[in-house]
Scaffold this active site. Structure first.
Site, PDB file in Angstrom:
ATOM      1  N   ARG A  16      10.052   7.347 -14.130  1.00 30.08           N
ATOM      2  CA  ARG A  16       8.650   7.732 -13.288  1.00 30.08           C
ATOM      3  C   ARG A  16       8.953   9.162 -13.023  1.00 30.08           C
ATOM      4  O   ARG A  16      10.181   9.430 -12.456  1.00 30.08           O
ATOM      5  CB  ARG A  16       8.737   7.040 -12.403  1.00 30.08           C
TER       6      ARG A  16
ATOM      7  N   THR B 291       4.277   4.303   5.197  1.00 34.04           N
ATOM      8  CA  THR B 291       5.299   3.895   4.596  1.00 34.04           C
ATOM      9  C   THR B 291       6.564   4.846   4.845  1.00 34.04           C
ATOM     10  O   THR B 291       6.577   5.611   5.317  1.00 34.04           O
ATOM     11  CB  THR B 291       5.046   4.259   2.938  1.00 34.04           C
ATOM     12  N   ASP B 292       7.585   4.087   4.185  1.00 36.94           N
ATOM     13  CA  ASP B 292       8.986   4.703   4.402  1.00 36.94           C
ATOM     14  C   ASP B 292       9.078   5.796   3.438  1.00 36.94           C
ATOM     15  O   ASP B 292       9.994   6.690   3.395  1.00 36.94           O
ATOM     16  CB  ASP B 292      10.200   3.764   4.082  1.00 36.94           C
ATOM     17  N   GLU B 293       8.178   5.839   2.114  1.00 41.52           N
ATOM     18  CA  GLU B 293       8.138   7.029   1.112  1.00 41.52           C
ATOM     19  C   GLU B 293       8.023   8.235   1.791  1.00 41.52           C
ATOM     20  O   GLU B 293       8.347   9.286   1.158  1.00 41.52           O
ATOM     21  CB  GLU B 293       7.347   6.648   0.323  1.00 41.52           C
TER      22      GLU B 293
ATOM     23  N   LYS C  36       0.168  10.259   2.198  1.00 45.93           N
ATOM     24  CA  LYS C  36       0.632   8.997   3.371  1.00 45.93           C
ATOM     25  C   LYS C  36       1.192  10.030   4.549  1.00 45.93           C
ATOM     26  O   LYS C  36       0.836   9.895   5.802  1.00 45.93           O
ATOM     27  CB  LYS C  36       1.380   8.025   2.974  1.00 45.93           C
TER      28      LYS C  36
ATOM     29  N   THR D 174      -8.873   9.284  -0.076  1.00 47.21           N
ATOM     30  CA  THR D 174      -8.792   8.199   0.527  1.00 47.21           C
ATOM     31  C   THR D 174      -7.811   8.277   1.739  1.00 47.21           C
ATOM     32  O   THR D 174      -8.093   7.878   2.890  1.00 47.21           O
ATOM     33  CB  THR D 174      -8.634   6.823  -0.310  1.00 47.21           C
TER      34      THR D 174
ATOM     35  N   TYR E 251       1.376  10.090  -3.788  1.00 46.90           N
ATOM     36  CA  TYR E 251       1.045   9.094  -2.781  1.00 46.90           C
ATOM     37  C   TYR E 251       1.825   9.508  -1.635  1.00 46.90           C
ATOM     38  O   TYR E 251       1.163   9.294  -0.613  1.00 46.90           O
ATOM     39  CB  TYR E 251       1.682   7.758  -3.197  1.00 46.90           C
TER      40      TYR E 251
ATOM     41  N   LEU F  96     -13.356  -2.340  -1.605  1.00 45.14           N
ATOM     42  CA  LEU F  96     -13.058  -3.390  -2.774  1.00 45.14           C
ATOM     43  C   LEU F  96     -12.911  -2.298  -3.896  1.00 45.14           C
ATOM     44  O   LEU F  96     -13.680  -2.738  -4.824  1.00 45.14           O
ATOM     45  CB  LEU F  96     -14.484  -4.417  -3.065  1.00 45.14           C
ATOM     46  N   THR F  97     -11.992  -1.618  -3.862  1.00 44.72           N
ATOM     47  CA  THR F  97     -11.701  -1.103  -5.170  1.00 44.72           C
ATOM     48  C   THR F  97     -10.928  -2.163  -6.022  1.00 44.72           C
ATOM     49  O   THR F  97     -10.887  -3.228  -5.593  1.00 44.72           O
ATOM     50  CB  THR F  97     -10.510   0.135  -4.775  1.00 44.72           C
TER      51      THR F  97
ATOM     52  N   ASN G 263       6.865  -3.914   0.228  1.00 43.56           N
ATOM     53  CA  ASN G 263       6.715  -5.494   0.552  1.00 43.56           C
ATOM     54  C   ASN G 263       6.445  -6.208  -0.816  1.00 43.56           C
ATOM     55  O   ASN G 263       6.266  -5.607  -1.750  1.00 43.56           O
ATOM     56  CB  ASN G 263       5.204  -5.343   1.062  1.00 43.56           C
TER      57      ASN G 263
ATOM     58  N   LYS H 130       2.695  -3.557  -9.208  1.00 46.37           N
ATOM     59  CA  LYS H 130       3.729  -3.210  -8.408  1.00 46.37           C
ATOM     60  C   LYS H 130       4.998  -4.105  -9.057  1.00 46.37           C
ATOM     61  O   LYS H 130       4.577  -5.263  -9.861  1.00 46.37           O
ATOM     62  CB  LYS H 130       3.761  -3.593  -7.020  1.00 46.37           C
TER      63      LYS H 130
HETATM   64  P1  NAD Z   1      -3.308  -2.455  -1.632  1.00 52.24           P
HETATM   65  O1  NAD Z   1      -3.515  -1.212  -2.672  1.00 52.24           O
HETATM   66  O2  NAD Z   1      -3.250  -3.668  -2.137  1.00 52.24           O
HETATM   67  O3  NAD Z   1      -4.824  -2.554  -0.757  1.00 52.24           O
HETATM   68  C1  NAD Z   1      -5.596  -1.267  -0.480  1.00 52.24           C
HETATM   69  C2  NAD Z   1      -6.901  -1.754   0.114  1.00 52.24           C
HETATM   70  O4  NAD Z   1      -7.705  -0.645   0.725  1.00 52.24           O
HETATM   71  C3  NAD Z   1      -7.748  -2.390  -0.727  1.00 52.24           C
HETATM   72  O5  NAD Z   1      -8.334  -3.798  -0.474  1.00 52.24           O
HETATM   73  C4  NAD Z   1      -8.623  -1.560  -1.471  1.00 52.24           C
HETATM   74  O6  NAD Z   1     -10.042  -2.080  -1.606  1.00 52.24           O
HETATM   75  C5  NAD Z   1      -8.962  -0.628  -0.134  1.00 52.24           C
HETATM   76  N1  NAD Z   1      -9.513   0.658  -0.255  1.00 52.24           N
HETATM   77  C6  NAD Z   1      -8.779   1.704  -1.018  1.00 52.24           C
HETATM   78  N2  NAD Z   1      -9.434   2.749  -0.966  1.00 52.24           N
HETATM   79  C7  NAD Z   1     -10.492   2.410   0.110  1.00 52.24           C
HETATM   80  C8  NAD Z   1     -11.640   3.250   0.581  1.00 52.24           C
HETATM   81  N3  NAD Z   1     -11.664   4.626   0.109  1.00 52.24           N
HETATM   82  N4  NAD Z   1     -12.266   2.811   1.790  1.00 52.24           N
HETATM   83  C9  NAD Z   1     -12.039   1.483   2.057  1.00 52.24           C
HETATM   84  N5  NAD Z   1     -11.323   0.706   1.579  1.00 52.24           N
HETATM   85  C10 NAD Z   1     -10.488   1.098   0.516  1.00 52.24           C
HETATM   86  O7  NAD Z   1      -2.563  -1.737  -0.623  1.00 52.24           O
HETATM   87  P2  NAD Z   1      -1.218  -2.466   0.159  1.00 52.24           P
HETATM   88  O8  NAD Z   1      -0.139  -2.561  -0.566  1.00 52.24           O
HETATM   89  O9  NAD Z   1      -1.812  -3.757   0.810  1.00 52.24           O
HETATM   90  O10 NAD Z   1      -0.916  -1.485   1.390  1.00 52.24           O
HETATM   91  C11 NAD Z   1      -1.692  -1.416   2.517  1.00 52.24           C
HETATM   92  C12 NAD Z   1      -1.081  -0.152   3.458  1.00 52.24           C
HETATM   93  O11 NAD Z   1       0.361  -0.462   3.532  1.00 52.24           O
HETATM   94  C13 NAD Z   1      -1.574   1.040   2.668  1.00 52.24           C
HETATM   95  O12 NAD Z   1      -1.913   2.193   3.686  1.00 52.24           O
HETATM   96  C14 NAD Z   1      -0.086   1.617   2.156  1.00 52.24           C
HETATM   97  O13 NAD Z   1       0.359   2.832   2.034  1.00 52.24           O
HETATM   98  C15 NAD Z   1       0.856   0.886   3.246  1.00 52.24           C
HETATM   99  N6  NAD Z   1       2.566   0.395   2.823  1.00 52.24           N
HETATM  100  C16 NAD Z   1       2.384  -0.378   1.693  1.00 52.24           C
HETATM  101  C17 NAD Z   1       3.551  -0.918   1.210  1.00 52.24           C
HETATM  102  C18 NAD Z   1       3.697  -1.915  -0.037  1.00 52.24           C
HETATM  103  O14 NAD Z   1       4.880  -2.212  -0.301  1.00 52.24           O
HETATM  104  N7  NAD Z   1       2.626  -2.354  -0.493  1.00 52.24           N
HETATM  105  C19 NAD Z   1       4.610  -0.652   2.245  1.00 52.24           C
HETATM  106  C20 NAD Z   1       4.406   0.352   3.411  1.00 52.24           C
HETATM  107  C21 NAD Z   1       3.249   0.475   3.504  1.00 52.24           C
HETATM  108  P1  TYD Z   2       6.802  -0.007  -7.048  1.00 50.74           P
HETATM  109  O1  TYD Z   2       6.598  -1.656  -7.167  1.00 50.74           O
HETATM  110  O2  TYD Z   2       5.842   0.620  -7.708  1.00 50.74           O
HETATM  111  O3  TYD Z   2       7.069   0.604  -5.689  1.00 50.74           O
HETATM  112  P2  TYD Z   2       7.546   1.920  -4.955  1.00 50.74           P
HETATM  113  O4  TYD Z   2       7.430   3.043  -6.343  1.00 50.74           O
HETATM  114  O5  TYD Z   2       6.413   2.299  -4.038  1.00 50.74           O
HETATM  115  O6  TYD Z   2       8.747   1.920  -4.466  1.00 50.74           O
HETATM  116  O7  TYD Z   2       8.133   0.224  -7.671  1.00 50.74           O
HETATM  117  C1  TYD Z   2       9.565  -0.323  -7.175  1.00 50.74           C
HETATM  118  C2  TYD Z   2      10.474   0.022  -7.998  1.00 50.74           C
HETATM  119  O8  TYD Z   2      10.718  -0.356  -9.287  1.00 50.74           O
HETATM  120  C3  TYD Z   2      10.697   1.602  -8.249  1.00 50.74           C
HETATM  121  O9  TYD Z   2      11.802   2.264  -8.222  1.00 50.74           O
HETATM  122  C4  TYD Z   2       9.934   1.953  -9.484  1.00 50.74           C
HETATM  123  C5  TYD Z   2      10.656   0.498 -10.338  1.00 50.74           C
HETATM  124  N1  TYD Z   2       9.513   0.052 -11.320  1.00 50.74           N
HETATM  125  C6  TYD Z   2      10.239  -0.078 -12.607  1.00 50.74           C
HETATM  126  O10 TYD Z   2      11.297   0.072 -12.944  1.00 50.74           O
HETATM  127  N2  TYD Z   2       9.163  -0.548 -13.651  1.00 50.74           N
HETATM  128  C7  TYD Z   2       7.692  -0.828 -13.446  1.00 50.74           C
HETATM  129  O11 TYD Z   2       7.001  -1.213 -14.392  1.00 50.74           O
HETATM  130  C8  TYD Z   2       7.262  -0.594 -12.169  1.00 50.74           C
HETATM  131  C9  TYD Z   2       5.922  -0.860 -11.575  1.00 50.74           C
HETATM  132  C10 TYD Z   2       8.302  -0.170 -10.931  1.00 50.74           C
END
Ligand code: NAD
Ligand code: TYD
Length: 353
Positions: free
Chosen positions: A290, A134-136, A163, A104, A159, A39-40, A189, A198
């Site tokens: 960025r 992630t694809d990153e 990963k 983490t 990041y 629960l961060t 996502n 995001k």
């Molecule tokens: P998020 O940041 O919304 O959620 C992360 C969760 O992990 C939170 O509930 C947080 O409390 C918990 N957490 C963080 N540190 C922790 C720790 N030390 N111990 C236990 N719990 C901890 O992230 P998300 O966007 O839901 O992403 C989930 C996973 O999917 C991640 O591994 C991310 O790399 C991967 N992913 C995300 C995306 C995206 O677009 N969001 C895309 C591809 C992959």
């Molecule tokens: P983000 O949602 O942070 O995902 P990721 O960096 O993991 O792809 O950002 C998506 C794209 O949007 C990325 O190219 C950065 C850009 N971005 C902005 O232009 N302004 C913003 O305030 C944020 C958060 C992201």
């Protein structure tokens, strides 16, 4: 693949994790689902209000960085399978504090791998460690080409480096200890319950409140967007039918330049808010880029499509519309998560730009 029933889902209170927990709870009442989350700032149990009383749902508040806690929990519960989503997930935060991401994403993942290995001691029949990535990790693409499962890792942000490192550890445990694993690398996502740091939820929030929309650099960065429920469906598919030791890329077949995506978002929002068409375009504000910003991500998701039969279920316009409606209807959720510490982060982050 796995028919086992005691499943640990880490990060289940976060954005994607909460959708995965919900899907598994509702679809598989015979499975016991353990949601482990520290629960961060990104974790929120409100995301799971609708299923928190389900008989097959259990919540464990714990930090994956705590080695002893992980060993003790696995010794107590003997989880058959792990779906590991817990992570620090925001690129901008990783630029501010890389070590938090090492702790983490790298150490936390290795702690889980050790606890899993320690529990089953080589008797891995029917067990599975499913690592969500992630694809990153693949770095950045030029104007053409797609990320394949065989694309070499080339991470550019703290990041994605963390990963990538965790992905390598998962594979190494497979090779070295015979641990059964699968890895998926997914594109960006969007959807309900995404923390508003995001792009999409931040811009929905700012459009609604007539606040500037901070577009990084020239706005011509490209991402491949997938609706979160479709990611959860893909995770269900890979968990059950994926081949052990394989990687699957997951994507939306849905590339957008940021600025084009922002225009679609503005169009839908202006309609829904009853504003004149294009009214909110005046909020677009170009800001400092960025550092290390990856130019383009795009996934070739044909392996999971052809081998496992998964594909997205909604179009981008449909997914975006559902997402906007959810944020407009859930103002209280948004206010709760954007008050306090997040407000401080936001003021600091965007003041610098
Ligand atoms: P998020 O940041 O919304 O959620 C992360 C969760 O992990 C939170 O509930 C947080 O409390 C918990 N957490 C963080 N540190 C922790 C720790 N030390 N111990 C236990 N719990 C901890 O992230 P998300 O966007 O839901 O992403 C989930 C996973 O999917 C991640 O591994 C991310 O790399 C991967 N992913 C995300 C995306 C995206 O677009 N969001 C895309 C591809 C992959
Ligand atoms: P983000 O949602 O942070 O995902 P990721 O960096 O993991 O792809 O950002 C998506 C794209 O949007 C990325 O190219 C950065 C850009 N971005 C902005 O232009 N302004 C913003 O305030 C944020 C958060 C992201």
């Amino acid at each position: 693949m796995s028919t086992q029933k005691k499943i640990l889902i880490t990060g289940g209170a976060g954005f994607i994790g909460s959708h995965v927990v919900r899907l598994f709870i509702n679809k598989y009442p015979e499975y016991q689902i353990y949601n482990l989350d520290a629960l961060t700032y990104a974790g929120n149990l409100e995301n799971l209000k609708d299923i928190e009383n389900a008989p097959n749902y259990h919540f464990i508040k714990a930090d994956i960085v705590d080695e002893k806690a992980m060993l003790d929990l696995f010794a107590e519960y003997k989880f058959d399978s792990v779906i590991h989503l817990a992570a620090e997930s925001h690129v901008d935060r990783s630029i501010e504090d890389p070590l938090a991401f090492v702790r983490t994403n790298v150490i936390g993942t290795v702690n889980l791998l050790n606890a899993f290995r320690n529990t089953w001691k080589g008797n891995f029949e029917g067990k599975l460690f499913y690592h969500i990535s992630t694809d990153e990790v693949y770095g950045t693409l030029g104007a053409t080409g797609l990320f394949e499962e065989t694309t070499p890792y080339d991470p550019n942000s703290p990041y994605s480096a963390s990963k990538a490192s965790s992905d390598h550890f998962v594979r190494a445990y497979g090779e070295t200890y015979g641990m059964p694993y699968v890895v998926t690398n997914c594109s960006n996502n969007y959807g309900q319950n995404q923390f508003p740091e995001k792009l999409i939820p931040l811009f929905i929030h700012n459009i609604k409140n007539n606040k500037p929309l901070p577009v990084y650099g020239d706005g011509k960065y490209t991402r491949d967007w997938l609706y979160v429920v479709d990611h959860a469906r893909a995770i269900d598919t890979v968990f059950h039918d994926g081949k052990e030791g394989e990687t699957y890329n997951i994507g939306g077949f849905n590339e957008w330049q940021n600025i084009e995506l922002i225009r679609v978002l503005i169009k839908q929002m202006d309609e829904k808010l009853g504003r004149p068409a294009g009214e909110s375009e005046k909020l677009i504000t170009y800001v400092t880029d960025r550092p290390g910003h990856d130019r383009r991500y795009a996934i070739d998701a044909n392996k999971i499509k052809n081998e496992l039969g998964w594909e997205p279920s909604v179009t981008f316009e449909q997914g975006l519309s559902i997402t906007i409606d959810w944020y407009l209807a859930n103002e209280e959720w948004l206010n709760n998560v954007t008050s306090g510490d997040y407000q401080k982060y936001y003021d600091g982050m965007y003041a610098e730009r």
